[in-house]
Design a protein around this motif. Structure first.
Motif, mmCIF file in Angstrom:
data_model
loop_
_atom_site.group_PDB
_atom_site.id
_atom_site.type_symbol
_atom_site.label_atom_id
_atom_site.label_comp_id
_atom_site.label_asym_id
_atom_site.label_seq_id
_atom_site.Cartn_x
_atom_site.Cartn_y
_atom_site.Cartn_z
ATOM 1 N N ARG A 10 21.379 -59.952 -25.636
ATOM 2 C CA ARG A 10 20.236 -59.373 -24.753
ATOM 3 C C ARG A 10 19.588 -60.552 -24.240
ATOM 4 N NH1 ARG A 10 16.268 -55.865 -27.523
ATOM 5 N NH2 ARG A 10 16.025 -57.468 -28.898
ATOM 6 N N ARG A 617 16.974 -43.295 -38.608
ATOM 7 C CA ARG A 617 16.950 -44.134 -37.276
ATOM 8 C C ARG A 617 17.842 -45.530 -37.535
ATOM 9 N NH1 ARG A 617 12.552 -42.971 -32.832
ATOM 10 N NH2 ARG A 617 13.462 -44.688 -31.823
ATOM 11 N N HIS A 674 16.536 -54.660 -18.893
ATOM 12 C CA HIS A 674 17.497 -54.029 -19.602
ATOM 13 C C HIS A 674 18.921 -54.380 -19.412
ATOM 14 C CE1 HIS A 674 14.027 -51.515 -19.144
ATOM 15 N NE2 HIS A 674 13.902 -51.202 -20.585
ATOM 16 N N ASN A 693 13.589 -45.011 -21.728
ATOM 17 C CA ASN A 693 12.571 -44.926 -23.160
ATOM 18 C C ASN A 693 11.104 -44.636 -22.650
ATOM 19 O OD1 ASN A 693 11.491 -45.517 -25.607
ATOM 20 N ND2 ASN A 693 11.569 -47.732 -25.382
ATOM 21 N N GLU A 697 9.165 -47.015 -27.199
ATOM 22 C CA GLU A 697 9.435 -47.389 -28.659
ATOM 23 C C GLU A 697 10.449 -48.744 -28.460
ATOM 24 O OE1 GLU A 697 9.706 -43.073 -30.284
ATOM 25 O OE2 GLU A 697 11.551 -44.196 -29.826
ATOM 26 N N PRO A 698 9.820 -49.715 -29.633
ATOM 27 C CA PRO A 698 10.456 -51.041 -29.609
ATOM 28 C C PRO A 698 11.911 -50.913 -29.861
ATOM 29 C CG PRO A 698 9.423 -50.354 -31.868
ATOM 30 C CD PRO A 698 8.924 -49.427 -30.556
ATOM 31 N N TYR A 699 12.777 -49.956 -30.821
ATOM 32 C CA TYR A 699 14.011 -49.879 -31.040
ATOM 33 C C TYR A 699 14.454 -48.594 -30.633
ATOM 34 C CZ TYR A 699 13.686 -54.804 -32.841
ATOM 35 O OH TYR A 699 13.122 -55.824 -32.953
ATOM 36 N N VAL A 703 19.269 -48.973 -33.569
ATOM 37 C CA VAL A 703 19.814 -50.286 -34.060
ATOM 38 C C VAL A 703 19.470 -51.409 -32.928
ATOM 39 C CG1 VAL A 703 21.648 -49.285 -35.456
ATOM 40 C CG2 VAL A 703 22.060 -49.626 -32.961
ATOM 41 N N LYS A 704 19.705 -52.568 -33.179
ATOM 42 C CA LYS A 704 19.440 -53.709 -32.424
ATOM 43 C C LYS A 704 20.558 -54.359 -31.648
ATOM 44 C CE LYS A 704 16.445 -55.324 -35.954
ATOM 45 N NZ LYS A 704 15.680 -56.530 -36.447
ATOM 46 N N ASP A 705 21.699 -54.370 -32.433
ATOM 47 C CA ASP A 705 22.636 -55.192 -31.757
ATOM 48 C C ASP A 705 24.164 -54.467 -31.722
ATOM 49 O OD1 ASP A 705 23.221 -54.688 -34.582
ATOM 50 O OD2 ASP A 705 23.385 -56.834 -35.092
ATOM 51 N N LEU A 709 25.067 -50.350 -27.048
ATOM 52 C CA LEU A 709 23.969 -50.221 -26.410
ATOM 53 C C LEU A 709 23.965 -50.434 -24.967
ATOM 54 C CD1 LEU A 709 21.628 -51.908 -29.127
ATOM 55 C CD2 LEU A 709 21.718 -49.729 -28.586
#
Length: 881
Positions: A10, A617, A674, A693, A697-699, A703-705, A709
Motif C-alpha cells: 500500500r 470483521r 487508494h 468508504n 472507517e480505518p479498515y 483486514v489490512k493486507d 483488497l
C-alpha cells in the motif's frame, strides 16, 4: 478473476501512464469533504447530459486524428480464434493457431505504481493492454493494393494507413466500413469487412472466414481501370513448422471463385505427426469471381505493375524458412459515375483445439468442413444469403432512436465470442475463459453477468446450462462447480446467477421443452441456494467463494439479493411446471429474505454486509462500504421481466449512493489515494469504483493486507455496465448514460482498442453485461413459451425505435405516440400477449380490428384470442386511442 495469492503493498501514489496522453472531456470534479472522503460533487453540465441523448451518427475514427493504430475489431467468426480488422483495413493478430496464450499479446509492462502482486509490473490479466495497448502484431503478411489507370496515369496504392492522406473507420460491429480518402484521385474506395454474423444462427456466425468487400466509385468524367489485388503469406503451422516441413501454395478454381490454398506438409514420409500438432491446418485466399487472377507466389519486393499480372505457376513449394505469399486480383473497367464491387475472403482451418482435463476437444467447424477450401466453397455458395442477413442485422441494430454511441457500446462486447476467450468443441459444447487465456471453465461467477449471448445466440446458452451447469458440473447436493470440471467447489453468486440464467434461457425458448427436461436439476440447484441460509431468515450466510476471489462470511447484501432473485425465478418456473409445493417453498424464502434484507442490511442510505456474529470483521468483506453490486439481484430481475425483489425506494437510495460515492468524473485523485488496484481506469478518465468508504472507517474491509483488497479500488466495466443497466431500469437515465459513456470514452480508439474491454485479461466476458443496458433502455420483456412480449422504453418513449430478438426471430419495434409497430425482419415469432407502457387508453386496435385490453398501472396488456405468428417481412400495427 482467479489470481494466485500475492502480497499486497500500500501507500504508493498512482499516476497516469505516460504513454497515454490523449484526454477526452472530463465532467464534474472530485474533492475531499471534511472527513477526507473523495466525492464527486459537481454534476456534469446540463448541455453535456443532453448531448448523451442525441441520436448522433456512427463513430468514425480518423487517421488524421491518430485514431487507427490500436483498432482491432474481431472479424473471424464466433468461436473460431481471433483475427483483428485494423483501422486501415489490414488484418492483424492472427490468433487462430490454438496456442492458448494468456492475453492477446502476453507481456509484462513496467508501471509506476504497485498492483495486486505488490510490484510495479502489469501482466495481461492485470491490464497490460490497457496501459500499453497492443498494435501491429503481424505474424504473417497480408494486405490489399489498388492499381489505377486513368488518362495517361498509372498509380499503385497499398490499402494501408501509410498510403492515403485520410482513412476513416466506421465502428459498427459486426460490419465495419473503411473509407480510403484522397481528393486527388478520380475514385472513392470503400471497404466493408465482416464475418457472417446472424443472430439465432450460431453455426453460420461461426465460420472461420473474413470477408473483405471493396467498392470503387468512379467520380470522374472518364473511364477508370482498377485492379484490386490481395495477398496472404503462407504461415500454416506457425509455431510447429520445422526444417523437415515445406509450405505449398496451390491455385484453386472453385465454383464461382478462384484463389490460392496454403498448406504445410512433410518433405518426405508421412504427415501423421505433423497433422497432430496443435497449430496444424491450412488457409485460403480467394476472390468471389471465376475471372480472378491468382498467383501461387507473389513477386517479392515493392509493388510494381508486374505485381498485378497473372503468373504461370499453379503451385509453388518453399522451405518453411522462406517467405511464400499467394495473391489474387480482380480487374475492372469503371465507367464515369459508376461503382463496382469486388468480394474477397480469407478462410482458415485449425482443427486441433485441446485443453488439458476438459471434456471436449477439436473445433466445432471441423464437423462441417474438411479444410479451408471447403469453408470457402460454403461461403461463396451461400454468399448472397450470408452477406444479406448479416447486413440486415447490422442495419436493424443501428436503425434505432437510441444514440449511436450507446448502440455501439452496448453491443460490440459480443465480439468477445469472436476471440480466443470463447471456443466451441467438436461436440458442440461451448467453453470459455474469463478473458483471453485467463481463468478457465466458463466461470459461473463471471459469465452470469454477460447478458449478450443468451439474447443473441440463445441456443449456445441453453446447451451450456444443460450440458455443463446441470450436467458435468452438477453435484449430488445441487451445487454447481463454478468452473465445470476444472473446479471442485460451487461459488454462491455463480450458483444464483446460473439459476437466473436458466430462467432467461427458458424465456428465450420457443416452448417449454428445455424447462421440462431440466426441471429436476433446476430444483436441486435452487434447493442448494436455499440451504445456504443457515438460520432460516431468507438471507444466505454460508461462507462460499464469490467473484471477488475470496470466501466471505456473514450476510452480504449483494449475495443475499442475488439469491432472493434466483429463488424467485425458480418459483416462477415451478408455477409453470405446476409444482405448487416447490413454488411455495421458493415464495416463502423470497418473502422472508426480502423483508429481512430491507430491515437488517439497509443502513438508511445503501445496503451493506452484516458481519458473521462469531468472526466479526476479522475476515475480508465489504461491510459498511458502498459496494457496486449491492442491489444486483434487482438488476438481474429486470433482465428477466420479474417484479421487484427489493423495495423500490431503498433500491433507488442505494443507486444514488453509488453514483454519489463511487462514480468519479476523474478517477485520478481516488486511485492515487487508494493504490493497489489494477489499472483499468487512469487519471483523467471517469468510472465507477468497486467499493468506497463513506463512513471513513480505518479498515473498511476488515483486514489490512489481503491481496484481493486491490479489487475494491478498481473500475471494472462488467460491474459498471450492470449498474448502468439497473439505473436505466429504475428511471435514472442521466446516470445510466453517464456511466456507459464513461466506459465508451475510456475505450476511445485514440487511447486503446475500442473492441477490447479488459478485466482479468483481454476481451473479458463480464463486459457483455453491456447488452443488459440496451435491454432496460428498451424495457424489453419476452417469454417465448408463453408468447409474451413487452416494451417500456426508458428514453424518448413517444418517438422510439429499437431492435428486438426473440427465440425464433428478430426485428424492429417502434412507438410513435399512440402507434406501436412490430416489424419482423428474420425468422418468425409467435405471440399471445403484448404489453406496452401507455395510460389513458380507451380503445386498442390491431390493424383495423378493435381488441379487448387491460389497462393497469400505466400499462396496457393485450391478450389475443388465438396465437398470432409473424413471419419475416410481416409487421403488426397496434393503435391505442
Amino acid at each position: 478473476m482467479r489470481i494466485e495469492r500475492r502480497k499486497f503493498l500500500r501507500n504508493v501514489s498512482l499516476t497516469m501512464a505516460g504513454a497515454l496522453t490523449v484526454r477526452l472531456p472530463v465532467v464534474g470534479r472530485a474533492i475531499q469533504d471534511s472527513q477526507h472522503r473523495l466525492l464527486t460533487t459537481t454534476q456534469p453540465p446540463a448541455g453535456w447530459i443532453a448531448s448523451l441523448y442525441e441520436r448522433g451518427q456512427a463513430t468514425r475514427y480518423l487517421k488524421s486524428r491518430n485514431e487507427l493504430q490500436y483498432i482491432g475489431m474481431p472479424v473471424g467468426g464466433i468461436m473460431c480464434g481471433t483475427v483483428y480488422l485494423g483501422g486501415d483495413g489490414r488484418l492483424w493478430l492472427w490468433d487462430i493457431f490454438n496456442k492458448n496464450q494468456e492475453g492477446i499479446e502476453p507481456k509484462v509492462v513496467d508501471y509506476n505504481a504497485n498492483v495486486l502482486d505488490g510490484g510495479k509490473k502489469v501482466r495481461s490479466r492485470d491490464g497490460a493492454c490497457y496501459i500499453a495497448p497492443s498494435k501491429d502484431i503481424r505474424p504473417l503478411d497480408q494486405g490489399f493494393a489498388l492499381q489505377l489507370r486513368y488518362g495517361n496515369k498509372t498509380e499503385i496504392r497499398k490499402l494501408d494507413e501509410h498510403s492515403w492522406p485520410e482513412i476513416s473507420f466506421e465502428a459498427t460491429y459486426p460490419m465495419a466500413t473503411i473509407r480510403y480518402i484522397d481528393p486527388a484521385l478520380p475514385v472513392e474506395v470503400t471497404l466493408e469487412a465482416f464475418s457472417p454474423f446472424i443472430p439465432l444462427n450460431e453455426d453460420d456466425s461461426g465460420l472461420p472466414v473474413t470477408i473483405l468487400s471493396y467498392k470503387i466509385k468512379n467520380k470522374s468524367n472518364t473511364p477508370v481501370t482498377a485492379t484490386i489485388m490481395g495477398w496472404l503469406e503462407n504461415k500454416t503451422a506457425l509455431y510447429s513448422a520445422a526444417a523437415a516441413h515445406e509450405r505449398v501454395n496451390t491455385v484453386v478454381n472453385g465454383t464461382g471463385w478462384r484463389g490460392v490454398n496454403a498448406i504445410i506438409r512433410t518433405k518426405s514420409g508421412s504427415n501423421e505427426a505433423l497433422e497432430k500438432q496443435f497449430d496444424y491446418g491450412n488457409m485460403c485466399l480467394a476472390a468471389f469471381d471465376k475471372a480472378a487472377m491468382a498467383n501461387s507466389a507473389m513477386l517479392e519486393g515493392p509493388l510494381t505493375n508486374k505485381s498485378f499480372t497473372l503468373m504461370p505457376e499453379k503451385q509453388t513449394v518453399k522451405d518453411t524458412g522462406e517467405k511464400l505469399t499467394g495473391a489474387v486480383a480482380l480487374y475492372n473497367t469503371i465507367p464515369p459515375g459508376k461503382t463496382i464491387r469486388n468480394d474477397f475472403a480469407i478462410s482458415w482451418y485449425s482443427p486441433n483445439l485441446h485443453f488439458n482435463g476438459i471434456q471436449g476437444e477439436g473445433r466445432y467447424y471441423a464437423n462441417k468442413f474438411a479444410d479451408a477450401i471447403a469453408v470457402m466453397d460454403y461461403v461463396n455458395t451461400n454468399y448472397e444469403r450470408l452477406s444479406r442477413e448479416s447486413r440486415l442485422w447490422k442495419d436493424t441494430w443501428y436503425d434505432a432512436s437510441l444514440p449511436w454511441w450507446f448502440m455501439e457500446r452496448t453491443f460490440l462486447n459480443i465480439s468477445t465470442l469472436a476471440t480466443t476467450t470463447a471456443h466451441r468443441f467438436r461436440s458442440g459444447r461451448f467453453w470459455a475463459w474469463e478473458g483471453v487465456g485467463s481463468c478457465e471453465g466458463t466461470c459461473t461467477h463471471v459469465w452470469q453477468y454477460a447478458q449478450a449471448v443468451g439474447r443473441i445466440f440463445p441456443a449456445l446458452e441453453r446447451d451450456t446450462r444443460e450440458r455443463v451447469d446441470l450436467g458435468i458440473a452438477l453435484l449430488p447436493d445441487g451445487g454447481i462447480l463454478f468452473r465445470g470440471e476444472a473446479e471442485k467447489r460451487p461459488a454462491i453468486d455463480g450458483q444464483a446467477g446460473t439459476v437466473l440464467r436458466i430462467y432467461r434461457e427458458h424465456q428465450m425458448s420457443k416452448d417449454s421443452a428445455f424447462l421440462e427436461r431440466n426441471w429436476s436439476g433446476i430444483k436441486k440447484a435452487t434447493l442448494f441456494i436455499i440451504r445456504q441460509d443457515r438460520n432460516g431468515d431468507g438471507m444466505e450466510d454460508t461462507p462460499m467463494e464469490n467473484t471477488l476471489d475470496a470466501v466471505w462470511d456473514g450476510e452480504i447484501a449483494w449475495i443475499v439479493g442475488l439469491c432472493i432473485a434466483a429463488v424467485k425465478a425458480a418459483g416462477l418456473m415451478a408455477a409453470e411446471m405446476n409444482d405448487q409445493e416447490f413454488a411455495a417453498i421458493c415464495n416463502d424464502y423470497t418473502e422472508k429474505g426480502r423483508r429481512n434484507m430491507e430491515t437488517q442490511l439497509f443502513n438508511g442510505e445503501y445496503f451493506i454486509h452484516q458481519p458473521d456474529k462469531v468472526k466479526g470483521r476479522t475476515v475480508i468483506g465489504s461491510y459498511n462500504t458502498c459496494h457496486i453490486d449491492q442491489v444486483y439481484g434487482q438488476s438481474w430481475a429486470f433482465q428477466v421481466g420479474m417484479d421487484r425483489v427489493i423495495d423500490r425506494e431503498k433500491t433507488l437510495s442505494a443507486l444514488k449512493a453509488l453514483y454519489r460515492y463511487n462514480y468519479k468524473a476523474d478517477v485520478g485523485p481516488y486511485i492515487a489515494a487508494h493504490p493497489g488496484g489494477r489499472p483499468y481506469a487512469l487519471a483523467g478518465e471517469a468510472g465507477m469504483i468497486l467499493n468506497t468508504n463513506p463512513k471513513n472507517e480505518p479498515y473498511p474491509f476488515g483486514v489490512k493486507d489481503a491481496w484481493q483488497l486491490g479489487y475494491f479500488n478498481e473500475c471494472m466495466t462488467g460491474f459498471e455496465h450492470q449498474v448502468a443497466a439497473h439505473m436505466m431500469a429504475e428511471g435514472m437515465t442521466d446516470e445510466a448514460l453517464t456511466l456507459t459513456r464513461a466506459v465508451h470514452d475510456r475505450y476511445h480508439a485514440a487511447k486503446r482498442n475500442p473492441f477490447n474491454e479488459i478485466e482479468c485479461s483481454d476481451h473479458y466476458a463480464r463486459a457483455m453485461a453491456s447488452y443488459g443496458t440496451f435491454i432496460t433502455a428498451s424495457g424489453f420483456q419476452y417469454h417465448g413459451p408463453k408468447g409474451y412480449i413487452a416494451f417500456a422504453p426508458a428514453i424518448n418513449k413517444n418517438n422510439f425505435k429499437a431492435p428486438f430478438v426473440t427465440a425464433e426471430g428478430w426485428g424492429t419495434y417502434s412507438q410513435h405516440r399512440e402507434h406501436h409497430v412490430l416489424q419482423l425482419k428474420y425468422g418468425k415469432v409467435t405471440l399471445n400477449t403484448l404489453r406496452f407502457q401507455h395510460s389513458g387508453v380507451k380503445q386498442v386496435k390491431l390493424g383495423n380490428k378493435t381488441v379487448p385490453f387491460k389497462a393497469e398501472n400505466g400499462f396496457v396488456t393485450i391478450q389475443l384470442d388465438q396465437p398470432l405468428q409473424l413471419q419475416a417481412g410481416q409487421q403488426l400495427d397496434i393503435t391505442m386511442v
